[in-house]
Design a protein around this motif. Structure first.
Motif, short mmCIF file in Angstrom:
data_model
loop_
_atom_site.label_atom_id
_atom_site.label_comp_id
_atom_site.label_asym_id
_atom_site.label_seq_id
_atom_site.Cartn_x
_atom_site.Cartn_y
_atom_site.Cartn_z
N LEU A 114 91.26 1.78 86.13
CA LEU A 114 91.19 1.32 87.70
C LEU A 114 92.07 2.24 88.36
O LEU A 114 91.71 2.79 89.49
CB LEU A 114 91.52 -0.09 87.94
CG LEU A 114 90.65 -0.97 87.51
CD1 LEU A 114 91.07 -2.58 87.67
CD2 LEU A 114 89.45 -0.95 88.45
N GLN A 118 91.23 5.25 91.27
CA GLN A 118 91.89 5.22 92.44
C GLN A 118 92.54 6.69 92.74
O GLN A 118 92.39 7.03 93.81
CB GLN A 118 92.78 4.07 92.68
CG GLN A 118 93.72 3.90 94.06
CD GLN A 118 92.85 3.61 95.24
OE1 GLN A 118 91.93 2.99 95.21
NE2 GLN A 118 93.01 4.64 96.12
N THR A 121 90.30 9.78 93.79
CA THR A 121 90.07 9.73 95.08
C THR A 121 90.82 10.48 96.15
O THR A 121 90.51 11.13 97.13
CB THR A 121 89.56 8.49 95.78
OG1 THR A 121 90.70 7.83 95.97
CG2 THR A 121 88.59 7.68 94.87
N GLU A 122 92.08 10.53 95.77
CA GLU A 122 93.06 10.80 96.81
C GLU A 122 93.19 12.51 96.93
O GLU A 122 92.93 12.87 97.89
CB GLU A 122 94.57 10.37 96.47
CG GLU A 122 94.76 8.99 96.14
CD GLU A 122 94.35 7.95 97.21
OE1 GLU A 122 94.31 8.34 98.24
OE2 GLU A 122 94.41 6.77 97.02
N GLU A 152 97.42 11.56 101.51
CA GLU A 152 96.36 11.32 100.45
C GLU A 152 97.14 12.04 99.34
O GLU A 152 97.13 11.47 98.12
CB GLU A 152 95.18 11.96 100.72
CG GLU A 152 94.44 11.45 101.83
CD GLU A 152 93.92 9.93 101.88
OE1 GLU A 152 94.53 9.32 100.79
OE2 GLU A 152 93.27 9.61 102.52
N SER A 193 80.70 9.24 93.37
CA SER A 193 79.97 10.12 94.15
C SER A 193 80.42 10.44 95.42
O SER A 193 80.27 11.83 95.88
CB SER A 193 78.64 9.21 94.33
OG SER A 193 78.91 7.73 94.59
N THR A 212 84.76 6.08 104.44
CA THR A 212 85.23 6.40 103.37
C THR A 212 86.68 5.75 103.17
O THR A 212 87.08 5.02 102.00
CB THR A 212 85.10 7.54 102.74
OG1 THR A 212 83.50 7.93 103.02
CG2 THR A 212 85.40 7.60 101.20
N ASP A 215 86.74 2.09 102.66
CA ASP A 215 86.48 1.72 101.16
C ASP A 215 87.95 1.62 100.82
O ASP A 215 88.30 0.76 99.88
CB ASP A 215 85.53 2.51 100.51
CG ASP A 215 85.52 2.05 99.08
OD1 ASP A 215 85.57 0.91 98.76
OD2 ASP A 215 85.98 2.98 98.26
N ASP A 299 78.01 2.69 98.19
CA ASP A 299 78.13 2.94 96.95
C ASP A 299 79.61 2.78 96.12
O ASP A 299 79.50 2.49 94.91
CB ASP A 299 77.50 4.26 96.35
CG ASP A 299 75.93 4.22 96.60
OD1 ASP A 299 75.40 3.44 96.19
OD2 ASP A 299 75.41 5.63 96.45
N SER A 303 77.95 -1.87 91.57
CA SER A 303 76.86 -2.71 91.61
C SER A 303 76.98 -4.04 92.22
O SER A 303 77.93 -4.53 91.96
CB SER A 303 76.24 -2.70 90.02
OG SER A 303 76.25 -1.53 89.46
N SER A 306 77.99 -6.97 88.51
CA SER A 306 78.76 -6.35 87.66
C SER A 306 79.46 -7.18 86.80
O SER A 306 80.26 -8.00 87.39
CB SER A 306 79.77 -5.70 88.77
OG SER A 306 80.60 -4.84 87.95
N ASN A 308 81.69 -5.63 85.04
CA ASN A 308 83.32 -5.09 85.24
C ASN A 308 84.09 -5.94 86.25
O ASN A 308 85.02 -6.52 86.12
CB ASN A 308 83.04 -3.51 85.64
CG ASN A 308 82.61 -2.75 84.47
OD1 ASN A 308 82.65 -3.25 83.39
ND2 ASN A 308 82.45 -1.35 85.09
N LYS A 318 92.10 -7.35 89.50
CA LYS A 318 91.80 -7.03 90.75
C LYS A 318 91.08 -8.20 91.40
O LYS A 318 90.04 -8.70 90.82
CB LYS A 318 90.38 -6.08 90.55
CG LYS A 318 90.14 -5.11 91.92
CD LYS A 318 89.08 -4.02 91.58
CE LYS A 318 88.72 -3.86 92.86
NZ LYS A 318 87.26 -2.91 92.80
N ASN A 354 81.67 -7.60 93.60
CA ASN A 354 81.42 -6.22 94.61
C ASN A 354 80.51 -6.42 95.58
O ASN A 354 81.04 -5.84 96.76
CB ASN A 354 80.80 -5.26 93.58
CG ASN A 354 81.79 -4.75 92.28
OD1 ASN A 354 82.77 -5.08 92.31
ND2 ASN A 354 81.02 -4.27 91.29
N ILE A 396 73.47 3.18 93.35
CA ILE A 396 74.18 2.47 92.39
C ILE A 396 73.59 0.93 92.73
O ILE A 396 73.37 0.77 93.87
CB ILE A 396 75.76 2.66 92.57
CG1 ILE A 396 76.38 2.38 91.12
CG2 ILE A 396 76.27 1.52 93.32
CD1 ILE A 396 76.93 3.83 90.70
#
Ligand code: BYC
Length: 470
Positions: A114, A118, A121-122, A152, A193, A212, A215, A299, A303, A306, A308, A318, A354, A396
């Motif tokens: 996790l 995370q 992405t930064e 970021e 993605s 984004t 998110d 996405d 899913s 999930s 997860n 989480k 999710n 996804i």
């Protein structure tokens, strides 16, 4: 505790000086980060003086420091929100037990995954945005881009700290890998993605920071609930930085809408060809960009169904964003009806988390849409901007790859392929947007496709020279 020690090589509020091994490991990583920043951070502009904010403490007043900084001299560091005394786990099967100050062995690899996801992405977003400075619509926007970029970079530091401090050698290797994967790289792409999509124009940048980064807000909020207290504390502080990024997106799109409405009024026409000829973004084109970035960002929640998500929640890794607003924090023996291509399906709520998060994210996304639509309505036009269906363009989950239009209707593959560029930008649309991207760097001046902001940064006028280029 909230004060940040800037006399250290790595500014921090975690008493780094008391842990020489950790300090040395992070000081070893630091030049690799600077090297990455120089090569894959904002292209050029490294010698420009940028009017940036730097955190001085982690409480609400901590943003007081603004000043001209050359980006490579930005004081990236490690800032955790203050601890909550005797914090307890707030959800899942271990609810009510003390939060963890160390990583429990059985959750080590999931937590690391996790944190790595995370963290990935930064720097990815900085890489995606690295060329935008060359086509900035104003110095105000250029400064905002760089503010987002340096923060970021700091968010990457936050995850690297956790990896180094709590995951031993594996963590140190993962921290190196965070600088080795690159956005869009054919061999070593970024993990998720959306972070491999190019952000090569400012309309995409505004959509990216709107959808984004939002998110990011939702994922950080859910990690801020984590039983692993250092992760919770770092995410709580990251969220204070994230708010500005979404502000850039929301006001950026709002300014595009405003300018387009002005051009429509001047022309007395709604015709896209004429609006484009006048150098503005027609609203149907904006809608295509919204569809593209919203569907891609959807996405990022994973899913609909999930295992997860179920185990991360049950184990306390989480939670849901704002977990305390819910009544049931354990979620055993509850289910949720989900729409799947095979029809409605009853799913244990734990496995549908999710989707629960995606739904609250979409509600948050609607707020900007309402504002922009009010602008359009006030100007007397009938068109309304909207969000695409969660089934549209999914890569996804249950709706992956299905030919669904933005209203959520299942089409034939042939019709979908034929009509896709009615819904997302075509090559011609992208080329037009690129043609608008002309650099404007005279203080107070704006490119013709975007209205000026209502106010400047930190009570300064819009005309302020936010970036000194010489
Ligand atoms: N692309 O059970 P599933 C931000 C993978 S943005 C590629 O469906 P799960 C920021 C998934 O990793 C916030 N792969 O979903 C914004 C898994 O692979 P493994 C970033 C994807 O695991 C702007 C497999 O599919 N933070 O901060 O419940 C600028 C099955 O997964 C994608 C986080 O994401 C995708 N879109 O949830 C800067 C928080 N989606 O593990 C920064 C940490 C799923 O089987 N990450 N997969 O190999 C997570 O919580 C979860 O990993 C996810 C996925 C929510 C991403």
């Amino acid at each position: 505790m909230s004060g940040i020690d800037y006399s250290e090589k790595i500014p921090n509020n975690v008493n780094l000086a008391n842990d020489r091994t950790l300090q040395r490991a992070l000081e070893h990583w630091q030049p690799h980060f600077i090297d990455w920043w120089q090569h894959l951070g904002p292209s050029d502009f490294q010698r420009a003086d940028v009017y940036l904010r730097t955190a001085t403490s982690v409480d609400a007043d901590g943003w007081a420091t603004y000043g001209a900084v050359k980006m490579p001299d930005y004081r990236w560091g490690i800032f955790l929100a203050d601890p909550v005394a005797e914090r307890k786990i707030g959800f899942g099967d271990n609810m009510g037990q003390p939060a963890w100050q160390q990583v429990p062995g059985e959750h080590r690899s999931t937590l690391r995954r996790l944190i790595v996801t995370q963290g990935d992405t930064e720097p990815a977003s900085v890489e995606q945005q690295r060329l935008l400075g060359h086509t900035c619509p104003s110095l105000y926007d250029l400064r905002n881009l760089f503010q987002v970029n340096v923060e970021e970079g700091r968010h990457l530091w936050a995850m690297v700290y956790l990896l180094h401090a709590y995951f031993g050698r594996d963590g140190r290797e993962e921290a190196e890998e965070l600088l080795a994967r690159h956005s869009g790289d054919a061999d070593k792409p970024r993990i998720l993605s959306t972070f491999n999509e190019p952000v090569s124009d400012w309309l995409s940048f505004f959509c990216f920071t709107y959808f984004t980064d939002r998110d990011g807000k939702y994922q950080l909020k859910s990690l801020a609930e984590s039983a692993f207290d250092p992760l919770s504390r770092t995410c709580r502080f990251m969220l204070t930085e994230e708010a500005h990024h979404m502000f850039v997106g929301e006001t950026g799109i709002g300014r595009v809408v405003k300018r387009t409405l002005e051009v429509m009024k001047e022309l007395g026409a709604e015709d896209s060809t004429r609006i484009r000829a006048a150098g503005a973004v027609d609203l149907p084109l904006l809608q295509k960009y919204l569809n593209f970035w919203c569907s891609s960002s959807l996405d990022l929640f994973g899913s609909e169904i999930s295992s997860n998500a179920a185990s991360s929640f049950a184990n306390g890794l989480k939670g849901r964003p704002d977990e305390s607003q819910y009544e049931d924090h354990v979620l055993r023996n509850v289910s949720l009806k989900l729409d799947t291509p095979q029809g409605a399906q009853e799913v244990p709520l734990l496995n549908a988390l999710n989707e629960v998060m995606r739904e609250s994210y979409l509600k948050d996304c609607e707020i900007g849409l309402k504002r922009w639509n009010r602008q359009i309505e006030r100007a007397g036009y009938a068109l309304r901007l909207s969000l695409p269906s969660t089934r549209f363009r999914r890569s996804i989950g249950s709706w992956v790859g299905l030919p669904v239009d933005p209203q959520g209707r299942l089409l034939s593959r042939e019709e979908y392929d034929k009509r896709l560029t009615e819904w997302v930008p075509s090559e011609t649309d992208r080329a037009f947007v690129r043609s608008l991207m002309q650099r404007v760097v005279e203080p107070g001046k704006m490119a013709g496709w975007v209205a000026p902001p209502e106010r400047g940064i930190n009570n300064l006028p819009v005309e302020y020279e936010y970036v000194k280029l010489s």
